[in-house]
Design an enzyme around this catalytic site. Structure first.
Site, PDB file in Angstrom:
ATOM      1  CB  SER A 135      11.807 -10.691  18.841  1.00 40.77           C
ATOM      2  OG  SER A 135      10.158  -9.377  18.879  1.00 40.77           O
ATOM      3  CE1 TYR A 148      12.469 -10.568  13.913  1.00 41.89           C
ATOM      4  CE2 TYR A 148       9.602 -10.688  15.136  1.00 41.89           C
ATOM      5  CZ  TYR A 148      11.259  -9.978  15.352  1.00 41.89           C
ATOM      6  OH  TYR A 148      12.285  -9.293  15.977  1.00 41.89           O
TER       7      TYR A 148
HETATM    8  N1  LIG Z   1      13.367  -2.983  16.524  1.00 45.88           N
HETATM    9  C1  LIG Z   1      12.598  -3.401  17.205  1.00 45.88           C
HETATM   10  O1  LIG Z   1      11.113  -3.576  17.183  1.00 45.88           O
HETATM   11  C2  LIG Z   1      12.613  -5.697  17.533  1.00 45.88           C
HETATM   12  C3  LIG Z   1      11.656  -5.749  18.155  1.00 45.88           C
HETATM   13  C4  LIG Z   1      12.061  -7.128  19.147  1.00 45.88           C
HETATM   14  C5  LIG Z   1      13.470  -7.650  18.419  1.00 45.88           C
HETATM   15  N2  LIG Z   1      14.613  -6.919  17.394  1.00 45.88           N
HETATM   16  C6  LIG Z   1      15.926  -8.104  17.273  1.00 45.88           C
HETATM   17  O2  LIG Z   1      16.888  -6.671  17.319  1.00 45.88           O
HETATM   18  C7  LIG Z   1      17.714  -7.137  16.786  1.00 45.88           C
HETATM   19  C8  LIG Z   1      18.346  -5.742  15.602  1.00 45.88           C
HETATM   20  O3  LIG Z   1      17.651  -5.505  15.381  1.00 45.88           O
HETATM   21  P1  LIG Z   1      17.536  -4.088  15.138  1.00 45.88           P
HETATM   22  O4  LIG Z   1      15.904  -3.405  15.348  1.00 45.88           O
HETATM   23  O5  LIG Z   1      17.980  -3.342  15.754  1.00 45.88           O
HETATM   24  O6  LIG Z   1      17.055  -3.721  13.816  1.00 45.88           O
HETATM   25  P2  LIG Z   1      18.210  -3.286  12.273  1.00 45.88           P
HETATM   26  O7  LIG Z   1      18.266  -2.232  12.877  1.00 45.88           O
HETATM   27  O8  LIG Z   1      17.804  -3.183  10.883  1.00 45.88           O
HETATM   28  O9  LIG Z   1      19.422  -3.904  12.216  1.00 45.88           O
HETATM   29  C9  LIG Z   1      19.956  -5.449  11.798  1.00 45.88           C
HETATM   30  C10 LIG Z   1      21.308  -5.965  11.516  1.00 45.88           C
HETATM   31  O10 LIG Z   1      20.982  -6.694  11.542  1.00 45.88           O
HETATM   32  C11 LIG Z   1      22.073  -6.939  10.734  1.00 45.88           C
HETATM   33  N3  LIG Z   1      22.280  -8.228   9.937  1.00 45.88           N
HETATM   34  C12 LIG Z   1      21.214  -8.642   9.167  1.00 45.88           C
HETATM   35  N4  LIG Z   1      21.334  -9.442   8.124  1.00 45.88           N
HETATM   36  C13 LIG Z   1      22.618  -9.906   8.916  1.00 45.88           C
HETATM   37  C14 LIG Z   1      23.358 -11.545   8.000  1.00 45.88           C
HETATM   38  N5  LIG Z   1      22.866 -12.394   7.889  1.00 45.88           N
HETATM   39  N6  LIG Z   1      24.537 -11.614   9.099  1.00 45.88           N
HETATM   40  C15 LIG Z   1      25.306 -10.396   9.165  1.00 45.88           C
HETATM   41  N7  LIG Z   1      24.121  -8.908   9.866  1.00 45.88           N
HETATM   42  C16 LIG Z   1      22.653  -8.747   9.658  1.00 45.88           C
HETATM   43  C17 LIG Z   1      22.004  -5.739   9.641  1.00 45.88           C
HETATM   44  O11 LIG Z   1      22.747  -5.122   8.898  1.00 45.88           O
HETATM   45  P3  LIG Z   1      22.516  -4.832   7.417  1.00 45.88           P
HETATM   46  O12 LIG Z   1      22.350  -3.744   8.119  1.00 45.88           O
HETATM   47  O13 LIG Z   1      24.236  -5.378   6.834  1.00 45.88           O
HETATM   48  O14 LIG Z   1      22.129  -5.416   6.905  1.00 45.88           O
HETATM   49  C18 LIG Z   1      22.280  -5.327  10.901  1.00 45.88           C
HETATM   50  O15 LIG Z   1      23.377  -4.451  11.097  1.00 45.88           O
HETATM   51  C19 LIG Z   1      16.772  -7.612  15.591  1.00 45.88           C
HETATM   52  O16 LIG Z   1      17.467  -9.607  15.826  1.00 45.88           O
HETATM   53  C20 LIG Z   1      16.059  -8.216  15.427  1.00 45.88           C
HETATM   54  O17 LIG Z   1      15.070  -8.869  15.653  1.00 45.88           O
HETATM   55  C21 LIG Z   1      14.031  -5.818  17.117  1.00 45.88           C
END
Ligand SMILES: NC(=O)c1ccc[n+]([C@@H]2O[C@H](COP(=O)([O-])OP(=O)(O)OC[C@H]3O[C@@H](n4cnc5c(N)ncnc54)[C@H](OP(=O)(O)O)[C@@H]3O)[C@@H](O)[C@H]2O)c1
Length: 284
Positions: A135, A148
């Site tokens: 991130s 985070y």
């Molecule tokens: N959205 C943003 O603005 C943003 C910005 C920078 C970085 N990121 C990074 O991008 C990545 C994906 O995030 P996203 O934005 O797509 O969010 P998201 O839609 O909330 O997806 C998160 C995913 O992680 C899974 N997860 C959570 N805990 C877990 C565990 N213990 N074991 C396996 N899977 C688990 C969730 O599964 P469940 O449905 O089962 O909970 C979900 O599939 C993350 O690493 C996040 O930090 C996101």
């Protein structure tokens, strides 16, 4: 057949990446925690797409997924591993329960290493690639996001060490650094911030309540104005398939601008910009 494992594919970036790689003809092993999320993903992808249960904090689930993939790919090994799973807890560091902090590190950092260790022999067999979804928060800290920031800064360091260790063995390691992405995460953060606010003692609410609400509102807004997850999926695809994969991929709304400012500005100026951007400004 090129085979890829991705964690956290129920929603957002993981889901978009799984479907993009599936569309390119790869055999995608899509990590989910609930079978119904796997069914939903499968109904949007090809018949190749294979959901696998992976909770990155659960060694048994990682081992079972590794065994299944190892049996399917055989000597061909694994072309790619995308460590995408992640959560965030918005809470003032001063009031953050240590078990919550440890759990965040487990999901966002240690769990990725556990998955990497499990799949590394398969990756080495194919001279495959590792893609860690970090991130901008892995390079720039934000107030009330200590869990985070600590985990994602750790993931950046882990990725640098792994790149140096595994590069000579033929395994490239890339880091994706998304900015503001319109996934499920901003909504979860907004909801959780509200819950945390109610849990704080009165003194904590007086000190941090306004800022926590401001950050939650700001992040919540990004859920509608941020870049679509497909933009990040494009970077994941490049990192896995390009003949010249990059080491870092700042991608999505605000990412390049923020990281460039971070590189050229003094910390004090950066603090002002972050304070302004998050609505977090407080006189000492
Ligand atoms: N959205 C943003 O603005 C943003 C910005 C920078 C970085 N990121 C990074 O991008 C990545 C994906 O995030 P996203 O934005 O797509 O969010 P998201 O839609 O909330 O997806 C998160 C995913 O992680 C899974 N997860 C959570 N805990 C877990 C565990 N213990 N074991 C396996 N899977 C688990 C969730 O599964 P469940 O449905 O089962 O909970 C979900 O599939 C993350 O690493 C996040 O930090 C996101």
């Amino acid at each position: 057949m090129r085979a890829v494992v991705i964690t956290g594919t129920s929603t957002g970036i993981g889901r978009a990446s799984a479907l993009a790689l599936d569309e390119m003809g790869m055999h995608v092993y899509a990590g989910v925690r609930r079978p119904e999320d796997g069914d939903a993903l499968r109904s949007s992808g090809s018949r190749r797409l294979t959901p696998v249960i992976i909770d990155v904090t659960d060694t048994a689930s990682i081992r079972a997924a590794r065994d299944l993939v190892a049996e399917r790919v055989g000597d061909a090994g694994l072309t790619g591993l995308v460590n995408n799973a992640g959560t965030t807890v918005p809470c003032p560091a001063a009031y953050l329960p240590l078990d919550v902090f440890r759990r965040q590190l487990e999901i966002n950092l240690t769990g990725h290493l556990a998955v990497i260790q499990a799949f590394l022999p398969l990756l080495r067999a194919a001279h495959g690639r590792i893609v860690n979804v970090s991130s901008v928060g892995g390079r720039v800290g934000a107030p009330l996001m200590a869990c985070y920031a600590a985990a994602k800064h750790g993931l950046e360091g882990l990725s640098d060490s792994l790149r140096l260790e595994l590069g000579p063995l033929g395994v490239h390691v890339a880091v994706i650094e998304p900015g503001f992405i319109a996934s499920a995460m901003p909504g979860k953060l907004e909801r959780d911030a509200d819950a945390w606010l109610r849990q704080l003692p009165q003194e904590g609410r007086d000190t941090y309540g306004r800022q926590l609400a401001a950050i939650a509102a700001k992040v919540g807004k990004e859920a509608t104005t941020g870049s679509p997850p497909d933009v990040v999926a494009g970077a994941v695809v490049h990192a896995l398939t390009s003949s010249r994969p990059r080491v870092r991929y700042p991608v999505g709304a605000g990412a390049k601008r923020l990281l460039t400012l971070h590189r050229v500005l003094a910390d004090r100026w950066m603090d002002r910009i972050i304070g302004h951007a998050t609505g977090y400004s407080m006189k000492p």
